[in-house]
Design a protein around this motif. Structure first.
Motif, mmCIF file in Angstrom:
data_model
loop_
_atom_site.group_PDB
_atom_site.id
_atom_site.type_symbol
_atom_site.label_atom_id
_atom_site.label_comp_id
_atom_site.label_asym_id
_atom_site.label_seq_id
_atom_site.Cartn_x
_atom_site.Cartn_y
_atom_site.Cartn_z
ATOM 1 N N HIS A 41 0.821 -1.169 -0.095
ATOM 2 C CA HIS A 41 0.094 -0.134 -0.041
ATOM 3 C C HIS A 41 0.864 1.338 -0.134
ATOM 4 N N LEU A 42 2.044 1.191 0.773
ATOM 5 C CA LEU A 42 3.022 2.410 0.853
ATOM 6 C C LEU A 42 3.521 2.645 -0.584
ATOM 7 N N ARG A 43 4.001 1.574 -1.318
ATOM 8 C CA ARG A 43 4.591 1.557 -2.629
ATOM 9 C C ARG A 43 3.392 2.443 -3.496
ATOM 10 N N GLU A 44 2.360 1.987 -3.522
ATOM 11 C CA GLU A 44 1.231 2.715 -4.387
ATOM 12 C C GLU A 44 1.060 4.023 -4.026
ATOM 13 N N SER A 45 1.111 4.420 -2.690
ATOM 14 C CA SER A 45 0.551 5.542 -2.229
ATOM 15 C C SER A 45 1.903 6.727 -2.571
ATOM 16 N N SER A 46 3.143 5.849 -2.511
ATOM 17 C CA SER A 46 4.325 6.763 -2.935
ATOM 18 C C SER A 46 4.299 7.001 -4.173
ATOM 19 N N GLU A 47 3.924 6.075 -5.297
ATOM 20 C CA GLU A 47 4.090 6.469 -6.722
ATOM 21 C C GLU A 47 2.941 7.635 -6.996
ATOM 22 N N GLU A 48 1.753 7.323 -6.208
ATOM 23 C CA GLU A 48 1.051 8.462 -6.658
ATOM 24 C C GLU A 48 1.167 9.875 -6.131
ATOM 25 N N SER A 49 2.009 9.801 -5.079
ATOM 26 C CA SER A 49 2.231 11.493 -4.387
ATOM 27 C C SER A 49 3.840 11.465 -4.396
ATOM 28 N N GLU A 50 4.536 11.380 -5.728
ATOM 29 C CA GLU A 50 5.897 11.821 -5.768
ATOM 30 C C GLU A 50 6.096 13.409 -5.683
ATOM 31 N N ARG A 51 5.359 13.898 -6.390
ATOM 32 C CA ARG A 51 5.248 15.402 -6.483
ATOM 33 C C ARG A 51 5.230 16.100 -5.120
ATOM 34 N N ALA A 52 4.435 15.672 -4.242
ATOM 35 C CA ALA A 52 4.088 16.217 -2.928
ATOM 36 C C ALA A 52 5.247 15.979 -2.031
ATOM 37 N N TYR A 53 6.001 14.860 -2.390
ATOM 38 C CA TYR A 53 7.233 14.666 -1.121
ATOM 39 C C TYR A 53 8.379 15.410 -1.765
ATOM 40 N N LYS A 54 8.415 16.254 -2.512
ATOM 41 C CA LYS A 54 9.760 16.906 -2.768
ATOM 42 C C LYS A 54 9.402 18.333 -2.206
ATOM 43 N N ASP A 55 8.285 18.512 -1.544
ATOM 44 C CA ASP A 55 8.124 19.945 -0.791
ATOM 45 C C ASP A 55 8.730 20.001 0.436
ATOM 46 N N ARG A 56 8.553 18.605 1.266
ATOM 47 C CA ARG A 56 8.788 18.442 2.642
ATOM 48 C C ARG A 56 10.213 17.487 2.953
ATOM 49 N N ILE A 57 11.191 17.881 1.998
ATOM 50 C CA ILE A 57 12.439 17.084 2.266
ATOM 51 C C ILE A 57 12.936 17.496 3.616
ATOM 52 N N SER A 58 13.165 18.741 3.852
ATOM 53 C CA SER A 58 13.832 19.294 5.201
ATOM 54 C C SER A 58 12.966 18.417 6.445
ATOM 55 N N LYS A 59 11.838 18.479 6.277
ATOM 56 C CA LYS A 59 10.999 17.929 7.642
ATOM 57 C C LYS A 59 11.493 16.376 7.668
ATOM 58 N N LEU A 60 11.605 15.733 6.406
ATOM 59 C CA LEU A 60 11.725 14.389 6.456
ATOM 60 C C LEU A 60 13.054 14.072 6.896
ATOM 61 N N GLU A 61 14.076 14.946 6.531
ATOM 62 C CA GLU A 61 15.480 14.859 7.304
ATOM 63 C C GLU A 61 15.402 14.879 8.696
ATOM 64 N N GLU A 62 14.763 15.879 9.328
ATOM 65 C CA GLU A 62 14.538 16.053 10.653
ATOM 66 C C GLU A 62 13.971 14.782 11.393
ATOM 67 N N HIS A 63 12.840 14.390 10.830
ATOM 68 C CA HIS A 63 12.191 13.203 11.082
ATOM 69 C C HIS A 63 12.968 11.862 11.129
ATOM 70 N N ARG A 64 13.846 11.799 10.079
ATOM 71 C CA ARG A 64 14.596 10.648 9.940
ATOM 72 C C ARG A 64 15.651 10.549 11.190
ATOM 73 N N ARG A 65 16.191 11.980 11.366
ATOM 74 C CA ARG A 65 17.183 11.921 12.818
ATOM 75 C C ARG A 65 16.406 11.207 13.855
ATOM 76 N N HIS A 66 14.973 11.666 13.953
ATOM 77 C CA HIS A 66 14.161 11.281 15.106
ATOM 78 C C HIS A 66 14.095 9.850 15.162
ATOM 79 N N ILE A 67 13.733 9.643 14.057
ATOM 80 C CA ILE A 67 13.683 7.764 13.964
ATOM 81 C C ILE A 67 14.965 7.193 14.105
ATOM 82 N N GLU A 68 16.281 7.705 13.678
ATOM 83 C CA GLU A 68 17.446 7.014 14.390
ATOM 84 C C GLU A 68 17.677 7.118 15.572
ATOM 85 N N GLU A 69 17.346 8.440 16.303
ATOM 86 C CA GLU A 69 17.479 8.214 17.641
ATOM 87 C C GLU A 69 16.757 7.130 18.421
ATOM 88 N N GLU A 70 15.264 7.052 17.900
ATOM 89 C CA GLU A 70 14.389 6.068 18.407
ATOM 90 C C GLU A 70 15.005 4.603 18.098
#
Length: 757
Positions: free
Chosen positions: A526-555
Motif C-alpha cells: 500500500h505504501l508503494r502505491e501511495s508513494s508512486e501517486e504522491s511523488e510530487r508532493a514529497y519534494k516540498d517536504r524534504i527538510s522535514k523528512l530529514e529531521e524526522h529521519r534523525r528522530h527515527i534514528e534516535e528512536e
C-alpha cells in the motif's frame, strides 16, 4: 588369683571406677595378668551405683583439658567448657552409653563393642578454635575412650590447627565418626590426614566437605596413600574440595588397594573425563565400594552409565555376601543347637549304657561267685572220688563196704545233679528277665522313633502352610506389579499430553507470526502505491523528512539499547538458573536442562522475530533515503505512516509480552507436572524396594525351612543307625552270655560221668 566379686576379703587390691575409665589399657593388662575380672558383676555394680560413670568420664576429660591448659599457660575457651558441660548434663539421663564406654575401656581390644550406634558425641561445630586449643584437644583426645563422634564443622581450624590436632586423632581408639566440614583445609592438612588414616584403625565415617584438599596434588597423594593403608574406614565425604583429575587418579589408585570403603562422595569437584575413566578402571579391581557419587564433575554420560553399572554389580555382590553371611550365621546357630542336642542325646545314651553295664557287671559278678562255689564243691567231691578209687584198688576185701559207700555216693551225686539242674533253671529265669528288660528298652526306642516321625510330619505340614503363604504373597506381588504398570502408563499419557500442548502452543505462535508478516507485506504494498501517486508532493517536504529521519534514528538507537538490556537480563537469568541447577540434586538435572532448552528456543524465536522487524525497519530507512528528493507533500503521509508503525510496534511489544507470560505459565505447569512425575517415580521405587525385601525374606524363610527339614531327616537317620547299632551290641552280648552258660553246663556235666566209668 584376686576376684573383683569378693569385696569382703581384707588386704586385697581394689579397683576404682574412675581409674578404670582413665586407664583402660593398664586395667586390661592387669586383668589379663593378675586378676579374673567378672564383667557381668561389674556391669551390675555400675547399674546399682548411684554415681553415674558418664559424669566421672566427662569430669575427668574436663579436668584433663583444664590441666593441660594450665601446664601450657593458656586460658581455656569458654565455648569448649560450656559444650563439655552440656555433654555432661545430657549423659546423666542414659544408661546405655555408660555401659558401652566402660565395658570398652575395661576390656580394651580383646572385646568388640559396637560404639557406632550408641555413644557420646563431642559437638564443637560453629565454634572458632585457635591453634593452641586444637593442640590441647589433640593431647586430651589421645588418651580418651569416651567420645565416639567428634563434630568440628565450620570451626575455622585451618592447616595449623589440624596439624596440632592430628597426633591425638592418630592414637585415639574410640572415635568412630569425624566431621571436619568447612574448615579451610589445604595441602598441609591433606598430609596430616593421610598420617591419621595410616595410624588410626577405628574411624568408620569421615566428612571433609567444603575444603580445598585437592589444590596441592603432591600432598593429596599422601592423603590417598593413607586411605589405601586404612582398613576400617567405611564412608568418606570429599565434596567441594577442588580435586583435579590428577588427584582423582591418585585417589582411585589408592581405592584399588582398599577393601573396606563402602561409600565415597566426590560431588562438585574438577575430576573431569580423566578422573571418570580412572574411577571406572578402579571399579574393575575394587568390589567392596557400593556408593560412588560423581555428579557435578563434567563427566560424560557414557562413563557415568558404565560407573553406575559397575556400582550395581558391586551392590549385588555386597547383597549376596550379606545374604551368605546371614545364612552362614543361621547355619552355625543351627549346627551349634544340633551339636548341643546331639551331645545331650549322647550323654543320655552313655548314661543308659553305663547303667546297663553296671547291671550286667553285677549279674556277672554274682554268676562268677556262684560258679566258683560250684567249682569248689565239685573239687571236693572229685577228691573224695579219688580217695574212694584208691581205697578200691588197695583193698578188694572191702568190696561190699565200698559198694555200699558207692551207693551212698551215687545218691549224693543225684542230689548234686538236682542242685545243678535247679541252678540251670535259675540262670534261665535270669536270662528271661534280661530279655524282657531288653524288649522294654526296644519298645521305648520305637516309641521315640514314632514321636520323631510325628514331629517330622508336623514340620512337613508347617512347610506346606509356608508354601501357601508364599503363593499368596506372590499373588500380592503380581497385583502390585500391575498397579505399577498402570501408574507408568498414566505418567506416559501425561507426558504425551504435555508434549501435545507444547506443540499446539508452538503452532499457534507460528501462525501469529505468519499473520503479522502478511500484514506487513500488505502495508508495504500500500505504501508503494501511495508513494508512486504522491511523488510530487514529497519534494516540498524534504527538510522535514530529514529531521524526522534523525528522530527515527534516535528512536532506533533507543530500541537497540533496550534490546541489549533485555538480552543481558535474559543471559543473567540463564546464568542464575544454571547456577541454581548445579546446586540441586542430580535427579532433576535432565528435567531442568529440558526447561532451559525450551527457554532458549523461545528466546531464539523472539530474536528471529526481532531481526525480521529490524530488517523491515532497515528497508523503510532505505526507502526514506531514496525518497529524499521527493516533494514536501510526502512528509504528511510519512508522519501518518510513522504513527501507524509506532502503533504496530506497540502491538508487537504487547504480543511479545503476552507470549512471554504464556510461556512462563506453561513452564510453571510443566514444573508441577514434572514434580508429580518425580513423586510417582519415588513411589514406584519404594514399592519395588518393598517387593524385593519381601521376596528376599520369603526366600530366606524357605531356605531356613528346607534346612530344618534336611537337618531333622539327618538326625532321624543318625538315631536309627545308633538304634540298630545298640540292637546289634545287645544281640552280641546275649550270644556271648548264652555261649558262656552253655560252656559252663558242658564243663559241669563232664566230671560227673567219670565215677561211673
Amino acid at each position: 588369683m584376686l576376684n573383683l566379686g569378693e569385696r569382703t576379703k581384707p588386704k586385697q587390691q581394689s579397683l576404682d571406677v574412675r581409674n578404670i575409665v582413665n586407664c583402660p589399657r593398664y586395667v586390661a593388662v592387669k586383668t589379663n595378668d593378675y586378676f579374673s575380672l567378672n564383667v557381668k558383676w561389674f556391669s551390675r555394680l555400675l547399674e546399682a551405683s548411684p554415681v553415674n560413670s558418664h559424669n566421672y568420664a566427662m569430669e575427668d576429660f574436663r579436668s584433663n583439658y583444664l590441666r593441660l591448659c594450665k601446664e601450657n599457660n593458656l586460658n581455656p575457651q569458654e565455648s569448649v567448657l560450656n559444650q563439655l558441660k552440656q555433654v555432661r548434663h545430657s549423659g546423666t539421663h542414659s544408661k546405655t552409653p555408660r555401659g558401652n564406654a566402660l565395658a570398652s575401656s575395661i576390656l580394651g581390644s580383646s572385646t568388640k563393642i559396637d560404639t557406632g550406634v550408641v555413644g557420646v558425641t563431642l559437638d564443637l561445630s560453629t565454634t572458632s578454635l585457635t591453634a593452641q586449643t586444637c593442640a590441647i584437644l589433640g593431647e586430651a583426645l589421645a588418651k580418651d575412650c569416651l567420645f565416639v563422634e567428634l563434630k568440628l564443622s565450620d570451626c575455622m581450624i585451618g592447616d595449623d590447627g589440624l596439624k596440632l590436632l592430628a597426633p591425638g586423632l592418630c592414637t585415639n581408639v574410640a572415635l568412630r565418626s569425624l566431621d571436619l566440614k568447612g574448615n579451610n583445609l589445604r595441602g598441609a592438612s591433606a598430609e596430616a590426614l593421610g598420617k591419621v588414616f595410616r595410624q588410626n584403625h577405628s574411624l568408620r565415617r569421615v566428612c571433609l566437605e567444603w575444603n580445598s584438599l585437592g589444590l596441592d596434588s603432591d600432598r593429596f597423594t599422601l592423603l590417598a596413600e593413607g586411605i589405601s593403608a586404612n582398613n576400617s574406614l567405611e564412608r568418606l565425604d570429599l565434596r567441594n574440595n577442588q580435586i583435579s583429575h590428577d588427584g582423582a587418579s591418585e585417589l582411585m589408585k589408592s581405592l584399588q588397594r582398599n577393601c573396606a570403603l563402602q561409600s565415597v562422595d566426590l560431588r562438585w569437584n574438577n575430576i573431569g573425563i580423566v578422573g571418570g575413566r580412572s574411577a571406572l578402571a578402579m571399579l574393575q579391581y575394587n568390589k567392596t565400594l557400593t556408593d560412588l557419587e560423581l555428579s557435578g564433575n563434567n563427566i560424560t554420560q557414557d562413563i557415568v552409565k558404565a560407573i553406575d553399572i559397575a556400582m550395581q554389580h558391586n551392590l549385588d555382590r555386597a547383597n549376596l555376601s550379606n545374604e551368605h553371611q546371614t545364612r552362614q550365621s543361621i547355619m552355625t546357630r543351627e549346627i551349634k543347637q544340633l551339636r548341643t542336642e546331639k551331645k545331650q542325646q549322647s550323654s543320655d545314651l552313655l548314661h543308659r549304657i553305663d547303667q546297663q553295664n553296671d547291671f550286667h557287671d553285677k549279674t556277672r559278678r554274682d554268676t562268677i561267685h556262684k560258679i566258683y562255689q560250684l567249682q569248689e564243691a565239685l573239687a571236693e567231691r572229685k577228691s573224695a572220688f579219688n580217695a574212694l578209687n584208691a581205697k578200691l584198688s588197695k583193698t578188694e576185701a572191702e568190696l561190699l563196704l565200698v559198694n555200699q559207700r558207692s551207693r551212698d555216693l551215687s545218691e549224693l551225686l543225684e542230689i548234686s545233679r538236682k542242685e545243678n539242674e535247679a541252678l540251670v533253671v535259675m540262670h534261665q529265669k535270669e536270662l528271661q528277665t534280661q530279655l524282657g528288660e531288653k524288649a522294654a528298652t526296644e519298645s521305648k526306642l520305637l516309641q521315640e522313633t514314632s514321636s520323631l516321625k510325628d514331629r517330622s510330619l508336623h514340620l512337613e505340614t508347617k512347610s506346606d502352610e509356608l508354601d501357601r503363604r508364599c503363593q499368596n504373597q506372590q499373588d500380592q506381588i503380581y497385583e502390585l506389579k500391575e498397579e505399577l504398570a498402570s501408574s507408568h502408563a498414566q505418567t506416559k499419557l501425561q507426558a504425551t499430553q504435555a508434549e501435545e500442548r507444547l506443540q499446539n502452543e508452538r503452532q499457534r505462535l507460528r501462525d501469529q507470526q505468519r499473520d503479522v508478516e502478511q500484514r506487513h507485506i500488505s502495508e508495504i504494498h500500500h505504501l508503494r502505491e501511495s508513494s508512486e501517486e504522491s511523488e510530487r508532493a514529497y519534494k516540498d517536504r524534504i527538510s522535514k523528512l530529514e529531521e524526522h529521519r534523525r528522530h527515527i534514528e534516535e528512536e532506533m538507537s533507543k530500541l537497540k539499547n533496550q534490546h541489549l538490556t533485555e538480552r543481558l537480563g535474559l543471559e543473567e537469568q540463564i546464568l542464575n538458573t544454571r547456577q541454581r541447577v548445579k546446586e540441586e540434586e542430580h535427579q532433576r538435572m535432565k528435567h531442568l536442562e529440558d526447561k532451559i532448552r525450551l527457554l532458549n528456543n523461545a528466546k531464539d524465536d523472539l530474536q528471529q522475530h526481532h531481526s525480521q522487524q529490524m530488517q523491515t525497519i532497515a528497508e523503510l530507512q532505505s526507502k526514506n533515503s531514496n525518497y529524499t528528493l521527493e516533494v514536501e507533500s510526502l512528509k504528511r503521509t510519512l508522519e501518518e505512516l510513522n504513527q501507524e508503525v509506532a502503533c504496530k510496534n506497540n502491538e508487537l511489544q504487547a504480543e511479545v509480552n503476552r507470549v512471554k507470560l504464556n510461556h512462563s505459565k506453561q513452564l510453571s505447569k510443566m514444573e508441577v507436572q514434572v514434580q508429580d512425575m518425580e513423586s510417582l517415580r519415588e513411589r514406584c521405587s519404594a514399592l519395588e524396594l518393598q517387593l524385593t525385601d519381601q521376596t528376599r525374606r520369603h526366600r530366606a524363610e524357605l531356605m531356613d525351612r528346607d534346612n530344618e527339614l534336611v537337618n531333622t531327616r539327618d538326625r532321624m537317620r543318625s538315631q536309627e543307625i545308633e538304634y540298630s547299632r545298640m540292637q546289634e551290641e545287645e544281640a552280641q552280648r546275649a550270644g556271648m552270655l548264652q555261649a558262656a552258660i552253655s560252656g559252663y553246663l558242658v564243663s559241669s556235666r563232664s566230671p560227673a560221668a567219670t565215677p561211673r566209668k
